[in-house]
Design a protein around this motif. Sequence first.
Motif, PDB file in Angstrom:
ATOM      1  N   LEU A 196       0.834  -1.193   0.000  1.00 23.36           N
ATOM      2  CA  LEU A 196       0.000   0.000   0.000  1.00 23.36           C
ATOM      3  C   LEU A 196       0.873   1.248   0.000  1.00 23.36           C
ATOM      4  CD1 LEU A 196      -2.713  -0.919   2.682  1.00 23.36           C
ATOM      5  CD2 LEU A 196      -2.676  -1.455   0.234  1.00 23.36           C
ATOM      6  N   ARG A 197       0.288   2.353  -0.407  1.00 27.66           N
ATOM      7  CA  ARG A 197       0.980   3.631  -0.422  1.00 27.66           C
ATOM      8  C   ARG A 197       0.353   4.569   0.595  1.00 27.66           C
ATOM      9  NH1 ARG A 197       0.165   6.842  -5.733  1.00 27.66           N
ATOM     10  NH2 ARG A 197       0.735   4.774  -6.518  1.00 27.66           N
ATOM     11  N   SER A 198       1.203   5.171   1.403  1.00 28.83           N
ATOM     12  CA  SER A 198       0.786   6.184   2.364  1.00 28.83           C
ATOM     13  C   SER A 198       1.382   7.517   1.951  1.00 28.83           C
ATOM     14  CB  SER A 198       1.262   5.815   3.771  1.00 28.83           C
ATOM     15  OG  SER A 198       1.109   6.892   4.669  1.00 28.83           O
ATOM     16  N   GLU A 199       0.659   8.591   2.204  1.00 24.57           N
ATOM     17  CA  GLU A 199       1.204   9.918   1.948  1.00 24.57           C
ATOM     18  C   GLU A 199       1.982  10.444   3.143  1.00 24.57           C
ATOM     19  OE1 GLU A 199       1.164  11.374  -0.993  1.00 24.57           O
ATOM     20  OE2 GLU A 199       0.095   9.601  -1.738  1.00 24.57           O
ATOM     21  N   ASN A 200       1.806   9.793   4.312  1.00 25.61           N
ATOM     22  CA  ASN A 200       2.537  10.204   5.514  1.00 25.61           C
ATOM     23  C   ASN A 200       2.669   8.976   6.415  1.00 25.61           C
ATOM     24  OD1 ASN A 200       3.480  11.273   7.965  1.00 25.61           O
ATOM     25  ND2 ASN A 200       2.384  13.194   7.673  1.00 25.61           N
ATOM     26  N   LEU A 201       3.681   8.185   6.160  1.00 27.86           N
ATOM     27  CA  LEU A 201       3.830   6.910   6.855  1.00 27.86           C
ATOM     28  C   LEU A 201       4.036   7.095   8.353  1.00 27.86           C
ATOM     29  CD1 LEU A 201       4.012   3.876   6.752  1.00 27.86           C
ATOM     30  CD2 LEU A 201       6.412   4.083   6.050  1.00 27.86           C
ATOM     31  N   GLU A 202       4.812   8.069   8.743  1.00 27.91           N
ATOM     32  CA  GLU A 202       5.065   8.280  10.168  1.00 27.91           C
ATOM     33  C   GLU A 202       3.766   8.566  10.910  1.00 27.91           C
ATOM     34  OE1 GLU A 202       6.983   8.249  13.612  1.00 27.91           O
ATOM     35  OE2 GLU A 202       7.982   7.868  11.701  1.00 27.91           O
ATOM     36  N   ALA A 203       2.895   9.381  10.324  1.00 28.61           N
ATOM     37  CA  ALA A 203       1.636   9.725  10.972  1.00 28.61           C
ATOM     38  C   ALA A 203       0.661   8.553  10.981  1.00 28.61           C
ATOM     39  CB  ALA A 203       0.999  10.921  10.267  1.00 28.61           C
ATOM     40  N   SER A 254      13.514   6.676  -4.227  1.00 23.92           N
ATOM     41  CA  SER A 254      13.711   6.563  -2.787  1.00 23.92           C
ATOM     42  C   SER A 254      12.356   6.494  -2.110  1.00 23.92           C
ATOM     43  CB  SER A 254      14.537   7.732  -2.239  1.00 23.92           C
ATOM     44  OG  SER A 254      13.900   8.966  -2.506  1.00 23.92           O
ATOM     45  N   TRP A 255      12.290   5.727  -1.028  1.00 24.88           N
ATOM     46  CA  TRP A 255      11.022   5.563  -0.333  1.00 24.88           C
ATOM     47  C   TRP A 255      11.253   5.050   1.086  1.00 24.88           C
ATOM     48  CZ3 TRP A 255      13.082   2.309  -3.922  1.00 24.88           C
ATOM     49  CH2 TRP A 255      13.140   0.941  -3.657  1.00 24.88           C
ATOM     50  N   LEU A 256      10.243   5.215   1.925  1.00 27.15           N
ATOM     51  CA  LEU A 256      10.191   4.609   3.247  1.00 27.15           C
ATOM     52  C   LEU A 256       9.251   3.418   3.162  1.00 27.15           C
ATOM     53  CD1 LEU A 256       9.695   7.830   5.407  1.00 27.15           C
ATOM     54  CD2 LEU A 256      11.859   6.681   4.855  1.00 27.15           C
ATOM     55  N   MET A 257       9.568   2.353   3.903  1.00 27.17           N
ATOM     56  CA  MET A 257       8.731   1.150   3.796  1.00 27.17           C
ATOM     57  C   MET A 257       8.723   0.385   5.107  1.00 27.17           C
ATOM     58  SD  MET A 257       8.772  -1.578   0.720  1.00 27.17           S
ATOM     59  CE  MET A 257       7.608  -2.942   0.636  1.00 27.17           C
ATOM     60  N   THR A 258       7.557  -0.164   5.449  1.00 26.62           N
ATOM     61  CA  THR A 258       7.450  -0.990   6.652  1.00 26.62           C
ATOM     62  C   THR A 258       8.082  -2.349   6.383  1.00 26.62           C
ATOM     63  OG1 THR A 258       5.233  -1.760   6.011  1.00 26.62           O
ATOM     64  CG2 THR A 258       5.357   0.150   7.464  1.00 26.62           C
ATOM     65  N   VAL A 259       9.101  -2.680   7.170  1.00 25.11           N
ATOM     66  CA  VAL A 259       9.773  -3.979   7.074  1.00 25.11           C
ATOM     67  C   VAL A 259      10.026  -4.464   8.494  1.00 25.11           C
ATOM     68  CG1 VAL A 259      11.737  -5.284   6.196  1.00 25.11           C
ATOM     69  CG2 VAL A 259      10.918  -3.276   4.929  1.00 25.11           C
ATOM     70  N   PRO A 260       9.272  -5.451   8.981  1.00 23.90           N
ATOM     71  CA  PRO A 260       9.526  -5.960  10.328  1.00 23.90           C
ATOM     72  C   PRO A 260      10.968  -6.431  10.485  1.00 23.90           C
ATOM     73  CG  PRO A 260       7.436  -6.779   9.495  1.00 23.90           C
ATOM     74  CD  PRO A 260       8.114  -6.103   8.340  1.00 23.90           C
ATOM     75  N   ALA A 261      11.478  -6.400  11.699  1.00 18.09           N
ATOM     76  CA  ALA A 261      12.872  -6.756  11.958  1.00 18.09           C
ATOM     77  C   ALA A 261      13.196  -8.173  11.509  1.00 18.09           C
ATOM     78  CB  ALA A 261      13.186  -6.578  13.438  1.00 18.09           C
ATOM     79  N   ASP A 262      12.226  -9.080  11.588  1.00 17.22           N
ATOM     80  CA  ASP A 262      12.473 -10.459  11.161  1.00 17.22           C
ATOM     81  C   ASP A 262      12.058 -10.703   9.713  1.00 17.22           C
ATOM     82  OD1 ASP A 262       9.724 -10.383  11.361  1.00 17.22           O
ATOM     83  OD2 ASP A 262       9.563 -12.062  12.782  1.00 17.22           O
ATOM     84  N   ALA A 277       4.095  -4.334  12.347  1.00 20.55           N
ATOM     85  CA  ALA A 277       4.348  -3.662  11.072  1.00 20.55           C
ATOM     86  C   ALA A 277       4.743  -2.201  11.267  1.00 20.55           C
ATOM     87  CB  ALA A 277       3.108  -3.756  10.175  1.00 20.55           C
ATOM     88  N   HIS A 278       5.064  -1.799  12.494  1.00 22.15           N
ATOM     89  CA  HIS A 278       5.362  -0.390  12.764  1.00 22.15           C
ATOM     90  C   HIS A 278       6.728   0.042  12.241  1.00 22.15           C
ATOM     91  CE1 HIS A 278       2.326   0.723  16.163  1.00 22.15           C
ATOM     92  NE2 HIS A 278       1.744   0.293  15.066  1.00 22.15           N
ATOM     93  N   ARG A 279       7.711  -0.844  12.244  1.00 26.31           N
ATOM     94  CA  ARG A 279       9.080  -0.470  11.885  1.00 26.31           C
ATOM     95  C   ARG A 279       9.174  -0.119  10.398  1.00 26.31           C
ATOM     96  NH1 ARG A 279      13.227  -3.748   9.855  1.00 26.31           N
ATOM     97  NH2 ARG A 279      15.360  -3.084  10.343  1.00 26.31           N
ATOM     98  N   HIS A 280       9.814   1.009  10.093  1.00 29.86           N
ATOM     99  CA  HIS A 280      10.025   1.314   8.685  1.00 29.86           C
ATOM    100  C   HIS A 280      11.486   1.665   8.437  1.00 29.86           C
ATOM    101  CE1 HIS A 280       9.181   5.641   9.860  1.00 29.86           C
ATOM    102  NE2 HIS A 280      10.204   5.827   9.059  1.00 29.86           N
ATOM    103  N   VAL A 281      11.909   1.429   7.197  1.00 29.89           N
ATOM    104  CA  VAL A 281      13.297   1.650   6.801  1.00 29.89           C
ATOM    105  C   VAL A 281      13.321   2.548   5.569  1.00 29.89           C
ATOM    106  CG1 VAL A 281      14.044  -0.573   7.730  1.00 29.89           C
ATOM    107  CG2 VAL A 281      13.351  -0.401   5.335  1.00 29.89           C
ATOM    108  N   ALA A 282      14.465   3.200   5.354  1.00 35.25           N
ATOM    109  CA  ALA A 282      14.660   4.029   4.166  1.00 35.25           C
ATOM    110  C   ALA A 282      15.273   3.169   3.070  1.00 35.25           C
ATOM    111  CB  ALA A 282      15.569   5.208   4.492  1.00 35.25           C
ATOM    112  N   MET A 283      14.692   3.260   1.877  1.00 35.02           N
ATOM    113  CA  MET A 283      15.126   2.437   0.751  1.00 35.02           C
ATOM    114  C   MET A 283      15.490   3.321  -0.434  1.00 35.02           C
ATOM    115  SD  MET A 283      15.020  -0.765   1.613  1.00 35.02           S
ATOM    116  CE  MET A 283      15.203  -1.411  -0.050  1.00 35.02           C
ATOM    117  N   GLN A 284      16.351   2.778  -1.304  1.00 36.12           N
ATOM    118  CA  GLN A 284      16.711   3.498  -2.520  1.00 36.12           C
ATOM    119  C   GLN A 284      17.069   2.499  -3.608  1.00 36.12           C
ATOM    120  OE1 GLN A 284      19.500   6.642  -1.925  1.00 36.12           O
ATOM    121  NE2 GLN A 284      19.398   7.359  -4.040  1.00 36.12           N
TER     122      GLN A 284
END
Length: 202
Positions: free
Chosen positions: A86-93, A114-122, A102-109
């Motif tokens: 899914l796409r969010s316009e404001n992932l942090e909010a 470039s984008w932010l995306m939810t990626v669980p630690a495991d 599913a709260h953890r997000h990482v910066a990707m490129q």
Amino acid sequence: MILDHLAVAGATLEEAVAHTEEALGIPLGPGGAHARYGTHNRLIGLEDGLYLEAIAIDPDARPQEQPRWFNLDRFEGPARLSNWILRSENLEAEKPLLPPHAHRHVAMQRGDLSWLMTVPADGLLPFANLFPAVLEWQAEPPAARLPQSGCRLRRLIVSHPEAAALQAALDRILSDPRVEVEPGAPAMMAEFATPHGTRLLR
């Protein structure tokens, strides 16, 4: 949030591409590599601002020191439709609307994307990896750049033994009549209108 794209995973990228092309009857275009998780992909544009990616572990990438996204470290068996994003316009909010795992997000490129995306630690998303990942694009979404394939998503059916709980979690973030949740063994199936008629991707 809105539907952004679907992902087909395979033990190899060649298997994921072949499975997608056989199902839809449309050749995939080029993609790229994701250095952070040691994966690579190929893409195809869909109507309605969506796209589809075939993705797998890149055997030429450096060894990973963290679990890969989409649970790819544990992937086995034939290539299949594995994830939806899914796409969010404001992932942090909007993170508080997601299940805790599913709260953890990482910066990707990738290239100039470039984008932010939810990626669980495991690497494993909730509901046996069938809960959608969520991203926030930091640039123009790839779908706007991809040639149109003539394929349009009609339905995405997500099956899970805890269908009611999954539906309740999705109701907090998504309203899309194309997405259907039903009880059953964990699986996904997408129905497309294509130049060759109705096609199913599992």
